[in-house]
Design an enzyme around this catalytic site. Structure first.
Site, short mmCIF file in Angstrom:
data_model
loop_
_atom_site.label_atom_id
_atom_site.label_comp_id
_atom_site.label_asym_id
_atom_site.label_seq_id
_atom_site.Cartn_x
_atom_site.Cartn_y
_atom_site.Cartn_z
N THR A 1 0.85 -1.32 0.41
CA THR A 1 0.17 0.12 0.40
C THR A 1 0.74 1.28 0.25
O THR A 1 0.65 1.92 -0.39
CB THR A 1 -0.96 0.00 1.43
N ASN B 1 -5.81 -9.66 -7.69
CA ASN B 1 -5.99 -10.41 -6.57
C ASN B 1 -6.78 -11.08 -6.22
O ASN B 1 -7.21 -12.23 -5.99
CB ASN B 1 -5.64 -9.84 -4.83
N HIS C 1 3.92 -10.00 2.99
CA HIS C 1 3.31 -11.09 3.18
C HIS C 1 2.83 -11.99 2.36
O HIS C 1 2.24 -12.95 3.06
CB HIS C 1 2.35 -10.77 4.13
N CYS D 1 -9.41 -7.05 1.74
CA CYS D 1 -9.65 -6.10 1.79
C CYS D 1 -10.88 -5.53 1.46
O CYS D 1 -10.94 -4.12 2.29
CB CYS D 1 -8.57 -5.10 0.55
N1 PMP Z 1 -1.82 -4.34 -3.97
C1 PMP Z 1 -2.30 -6.05 -4.33
C2 PMP Z 1 -2.99 -6.71 -5.85
C3 PMP Z 1 -3.19 -6.79 -2.99
O1 PMP Z 1 -3.44 -7.95 -2.88
C4 PMP Z 1 -2.67 -6.32 -2.17
C5 PMP Z 1 -2.90 -7.15 -0.83
N2 PMP Z 1 -4.13 -7.28 -0.54
C6 PMP Z 1 -1.44 -4.76 -1.48
C7 PMP Z 1 -1.54 -4.06 -2.95
C8 PMP Z 1 -1.68 -4.45 -0.89
O2 PMP Z 1 0.28 -4.68 0.03
P1 PMP Z 1 0.28 -4.76 1.46
O3 PMP Z 1 -1.03 -5.79 2.41
O4 PMP Z 1 1.03 -4.98 1.27
O5 PMP Z 1 -0.47 -3.32 1.60
#
Ligand code: PMP
Length: 391
Positions: free
Chosen positions: A71, A154, A204, A330
């Site tokens: 993010t 995702n 992660h 998310c």
């Molecule tokens: N981009 C994509 C495609 C994701 O799947 C995610 C995680 N849901 C993120 C960005 C954000 O990553 P982070 O959890 O490290 O902030």
């Protein structure tokens, strides 16, 4: 009975190599910016992690900017103030595909009027014809664009035609940022082959700890003139703050493990995913698998059964000991149907039935079979016309 974890796109379990590297790092006491031996030992761990993360995407180690996650990496990248060599003029417009992660869709640091979406096809891949014509119009108008397209989605797992997009974008004088969060460690992600000028990773999702990530720039010429966090000058001035030594050591170890096992894990996971999908179709012949005709990640199945609400199914599967998600983690907890399925042209009713099953390197055949057994029970209970179920 042990639980079955089939939600790897939300987050992957920690790899043993990452755990070991983090525990070892916790024994160090120095600040990586200190010149004494304790500081240098901490610095050495970070630089090792930097080299390991860079190797995963075929980049030079010094092009890696560590962040708190993807993010932050996306927000750092998406700024009008990206300089290219001696060209310091700000970018006028950010183009993003309609299926990006919310951290990209919100436009980073571009003003609200400086953000545009590029549609995707019904198969879930960015519409290259639409991208090309928009780029041509913008380049005729003298606009300088930054484009952000993810390498793999995702929710659906659909792999995007990044190389083709990169050629068009560069021909129009644009720059390309690629969110490779879901692709890294699952399919090859070499920045040069992709043509990505900037690329985001999250620790992660590939078996490292949560709270670490990276933005990687392809060449020295690409310069972020607008750091998000200013202060002590860490990360070559691009991201201030004492580094999260243990988290970064774990990230590096996970990247190295993922890179070493990429081909084997790909083979193993895709076999399990195929087993899952063929059983899914047998148990619930009316299941729709989204993006089934497109190139997809080897580990992801996004499917829906008309009339079976995903939120209810996810809870029922959880009670059976199986962890999956409805659409993206998310956005779970919110009632809106997935923007990804909407962009692919599916209506809200079917989108509200979308369940995502995602596997990983430690998923076993028994996990898949237990997942299917649980789904069979849930499907029987929730499906109105359940007479049609095969044995
Ligand atoms: N981009 C994509 C495609 C994701 O799947 C995610 C995680 N849901 C993120 C960005 C954000 O990553 P982070 O959890 O490290 O902030």
């Amino acid at each position: 009975m042990a639980r079955v974890y089939l939600d790897w796109n939300a987050t992957a379990p920690l790899r043993p190599q990452a755990r070991a590297a983090m525990i070892a790092a916790c024994e160090l006491r120095g600040n990586p910016s200190s010149v004494h031996a304790e500081g240098r030992a901490a610095r050495a761990l970070i630089e090792r992690a930097r080299a390991e993360v860079a190797a995963l995407v075929g980049a030079e180690a010094r092009r890696v900017i560590f962040t708190s996650g993807a993010t932050e990496a996306n927000t750092l990248a998406l700024t009008p103030r990206i300089e290219l060599g001696s060209d310091r003029r700000p970018r006028d417009l950010l183009l993003v595909s309609a299926i990006e992660h919310p951290s990209v869709r919100c436009g980073g640091r571009f003003p609200p009027g400086g953000l545009e979406e590029i549609p995707v096809t019904a198969r879930g891949a960015v519409d290259l014809a639409a991208l090309e014509s928009r780029l041509a119009a913008l380049s005729r108008a003298g606009s300088r664009v930054l484009v952000s397209i993810m390498l793999a989605n995702n929710e659906s797992g659909v792999v995007q035609p990044i190389q083709n997009a990169a050629e068009m974008i560069h021909a129009a004088g644009g720059l390309l940022h690629v969110d490779a969060v879901q692709a890294a460690g699952r399919i090859p992600c070499a920045m040069d082959a992709l043509g990505a000028d900037l690329l985001s990773l999250s620790s992660h999702k590939l078996g490292g700890p949560k709270g670490a990530g990276a933005l990687i720039v392809r060449t020295e010429a690409v310069h972020l003139a607008d750091p998000l966090i200013r202060g002590g000058g860490q990360e070559r001035g691009s991201r201030a703050g004492t580094e999260a030594v243990a988290a970064l050591a774990g990230f590096g170890a996970a990247a190295a493990a993922a890179r070493g096992a990429l081909a084997e894990e790909h083979r193993q996971v895709s076999l399990l995913r195929d087993r899952f999908e063929s059983e899914l179709r047998r148990v619930s012949p009316d299941a729709v698998v989204f993006g089934a005709d497109a190139e997809r990640l080897p580990n992801t199945t996004l499917f829906a059964v008309p009339g079976v609400k995903a939120d209810t199914a996810v809870i029922a599967l959880d009670l059976e000991g199986v962890a999956v998600s409805s659409g993206a983690a998310c956005s779970s907890g919110k009632v809106q149907p997935s923007h990804v399925l909407a962009a692919m042209g599916f209506g809200p009713a079917l989108a509200k039935s979308a369940i995502r099953v995602s596997l990983g390197h430690s998923t076993t055949e028994s996990d898949v079979d237990r997942g299917i057994a649980a789904w069979k029970k849930v499907y029987k209970t929730l499906h109105k016309g359940s007479e049609g179920i095969a044995a």
